[in-house]
Scaffold this motif. Structure first.
Motif, PDB file in Angstrom:
ATOM      1  N   UNK A   1       2.123  -3.815  15.127  1.00 57.23           N
ATOM      2  CA  UNK A   1       2.042  -3.155  14.423  1.00 57.23           C
ATOM      3  C   UNK A   1       1.007  -2.473  12.797  1.00 57.23           C
ATOM      4  N   UNK A   2       0.672  -1.428  13.230  1.00 55.30           N
ATOM      5  CA  UNK A   2      -0.478  -1.578  12.054  1.00 55.30           C
ATOM      6  C   UNK A   2       0.937  -0.462  11.382  1.00 55.30           C
ATOM      7  N   UNK A   3       0.216  -0.410   9.849  1.00 52.04           N
ATOM      8  CA  UNK A   3       1.286   0.448   8.966  1.00 52.04           C
ATOM      9  C   UNK A   3      -0.471   1.106   8.274  1.00 52.04           C
ATOM     10  N   UNK A   4      -0.100   2.841   8.378  1.00 49.58           N
ATOM     11  CA  UNK A   4      -1.124   3.356   7.549  1.00 49.58           C
ATOM     12  C   UNK A   4      -0.072   4.641   6.651  1.00 49.58           C
ATOM     13  N   UNK A   5      -0.236   4.656   5.075  1.00 46.03           N
ATOM     14  CA  UNK A   5      -0.135   5.675   4.565  1.00 46.03           C
ATOM     15  C   UNK A   5      -0.902   6.577   3.916  1.00 46.03           C
ATOM     16  N   UNK A   6      -0.180   8.187   3.700  1.00 49.20           N
ATOM     17  CA  UNK A   6      -1.195   9.154   3.246  1.00 49.20           C
ATOM     18  C   UNK A   6      -0.003   8.782   1.810  1.00 49.20           C
ATOM     19  N   UNK A   7      -1.177   8.721   0.864  1.00 49.78           N
ATOM     20  CA  UNK A   7      -1.057   8.750  -0.584  1.00 49.78           C
ATOM     21  C   UNK A   7      -0.704  10.050  -1.528  1.00 49.78           C
ATOM     22  N   UNK A   8      -1.332  11.039  -0.157  1.00 54.51           N
ATOM     23  CA  UNK A   8      -1.510  12.368  -1.062  1.00 54.51           C
ATOM     24  C   UNK A   8      -0.161  13.341  -0.701  1.00 54.51           C
ATOM     25  N   UNK A  17      10.089   0.518  -0.691  1.00 54.95           N
ATOM     26  CA  UNK A  17      10.032  -0.361  -0.719  1.00 54.95           C
ATOM     27  C   UNK A  17      11.684  -1.299  -1.020  1.00 54.95           C
ATOM     28  N   UNK A  18      12.800  -0.158  -1.292  1.00 54.72           N
ATOM     29  CA  UNK A  18      14.429  -0.532  -0.636  1.00 54.72           C
ATOM     30  C   UNK A  18      14.121  -1.279   0.118  1.00 54.72           C
ATOM     31  N   UNK A  19      13.606  -0.630   1.572  1.00 56.03           N
ATOM     32  CA  UNK A  19      14.246  -1.185   2.684  1.00 56.03           C
ATOM     33  C   UNK A  19      13.305  -2.313   3.070  1.00 56.03           C
ATOM     34  N   UNK A  20      11.708  -2.172   2.666  1.00 54.59           N
ATOM     35  CA  UNK A  20      10.403  -3.072   3.377  1.00 54.59           C
ATOM     36  C   UNK A  20       9.969  -3.727   2.579  1.00 54.59           C
ATOM     37  N   UNK A  21      10.898  -4.934   1.097  1.00 56.63           N
ATOM     38  CA  UNK A  21      10.286  -5.074  -0.003  1.00 56.63           C
ATOM     39  C   UNK A  21       8.996  -5.706   0.185  1.00 56.63           C
ATOM     40  N   UNK A  22       9.100  -6.941   1.249  1.00 60.77           N
ATOM     41  CA  UNK A  22       7.985  -7.658   1.580  1.00 60.77           C
ATOM     42  C   UNK A  22       6.604  -6.968   1.874  1.00 60.77           C
ATOM     43  N   UNK A  23       6.597  -5.139   2.595  1.00 62.88           N
ATOM     44  CA  UNK A  23       5.185  -5.018   3.323  1.00 62.88           C
ATOM     45  C   UNK A  23       5.254  -3.533   1.968  1.00 62.88           C
ATOM     46  N   UNK A  24       5.834  -3.220   1.215  1.00 61.61           N
ATOM     47  CA  UNK A  24       5.645  -2.399   0.775  1.00 61.61           C
ATOM     48  C   UNK A  24       6.166  -2.654  -1.029  1.00 61.61           C
ATOM     49  N   UNK A  25       5.431  -1.276  -1.702  1.00 62.45           N
ATOM     50  CA  UNK A  25       5.799  -1.372  -3.613  1.00 62.45           C
ATOM     51  C   UNK A  25       4.846  -0.361  -3.639  1.00 62.45           C
ATOM     52  N   UNK A  42       6.670 -10.623  12.568  1.00 60.60           N
ATOM     53  CA  UNK A  42       8.368 -10.189  13.268  1.00 60.60           C
ATOM     54  C   UNK A  42       8.508  -9.096  12.879  1.00 60.60           C
ATOM     55  N   UNK A  43       8.944 -10.384  11.416  1.00 68.22           N
ATOM     56  CA  UNK A  43      11.031 -10.078  10.915  1.00 68.22           C
ATOM     57  C   UNK A  43      11.110  -8.678   9.939  1.00 68.22           C
ATOM     58  N   UNK A  44      10.338  -8.412   9.840  1.00 71.94           N
ATOM     59  CA  UNK A  44       9.614  -7.404   9.079  1.00 71.94           C
ATOM     60  C   UNK A  44       9.618  -5.720   9.132  1.00 71.94           C
ATOM     61  N   UNK A  45       9.294  -6.102  10.994  1.00 69.46           N
ATOM     62  CA  UNK A  45       8.906  -4.598  11.452  1.00 69.46           C
ATOM     63  C   UNK A  45      10.237  -3.497  11.677  1.00 69.46           C
ATOM     64  N   UNK A  59       5.295  10.253   5.213  1.00 68.51           N
ATOM     65  CA  UNK A  59       3.867   9.228   4.310  1.00 68.51           C
ATOM     66  C   UNK A  59       3.651   8.059   4.985  1.00 68.51           C
ATOM     67  N   UNK A  60       4.683   7.600   5.702  1.00 68.82           N
ATOM     68  CA  UNK A  60       4.194   6.059   6.875  1.00 68.82           C
ATOM     69  C   UNK A  60       3.950   6.653   7.943  1.00 68.82           C
ATOM     70  N   UNK A  61       2.939   5.955   8.135  1.00 65.90           N
ATOM     71  CA  UNK A  61       2.924   5.879   9.887  1.00 65.90           C
ATOM     72  C   UNK A  61       2.453   4.568  10.847  1.00 65.90           C
ATOM     73  N   UNK A  62       2.719   4.773  11.494  1.00 69.40           N
ATOM     74  CA  UNK A  62       3.358   3.027  12.575  1.00 69.40           C
ATOM     75  C   UNK A  62       2.237   3.315  14.062  1.00 69.40           C
TER      76      UNK A  62
END
Length: 63
Positions: A1-8, A17-25, A42-45, A59-62
């Motif tokens: 799994x790879x994450x991309x985000x559209x900050x715009x 951040x609330x759901x996946x604080x180890x991955x997002x800030x 794997x544990x955060x997916x 804005x999040x794409x997997x």
């Protein structure tokens, strides 16, 4: 799994951040999403999937 985000598109809701604080800030200046782990362990997916589905701006794409 790879994450991309559209900050715009990000509306700074912080749900990711609330759901996946180890991955997002949030940028301190504008609250936009910051990816801490572009390839989460794997544990955060499931939380990352929930963050993608919950994001109000879609804005999040997997791959």
């Amino acid at each position: 799994m790879k994450i991309s985000v559209d900050t715009e598109s990000c509306v700074s809701s912080g749900q990711c951040v609330l759901l996946a604080p180890e991955t997002f800030d949030q940028n301190e200046e504008d609250g936009k999403v910051v990816v801490l782990a572009p390839e989460p362990p794997e544990g955060e997916r499931e939380a990352v999937r929930q963050a993608e589905l919950t994001c109000p701006a879609a804005a999040i794409r997997l791959t």
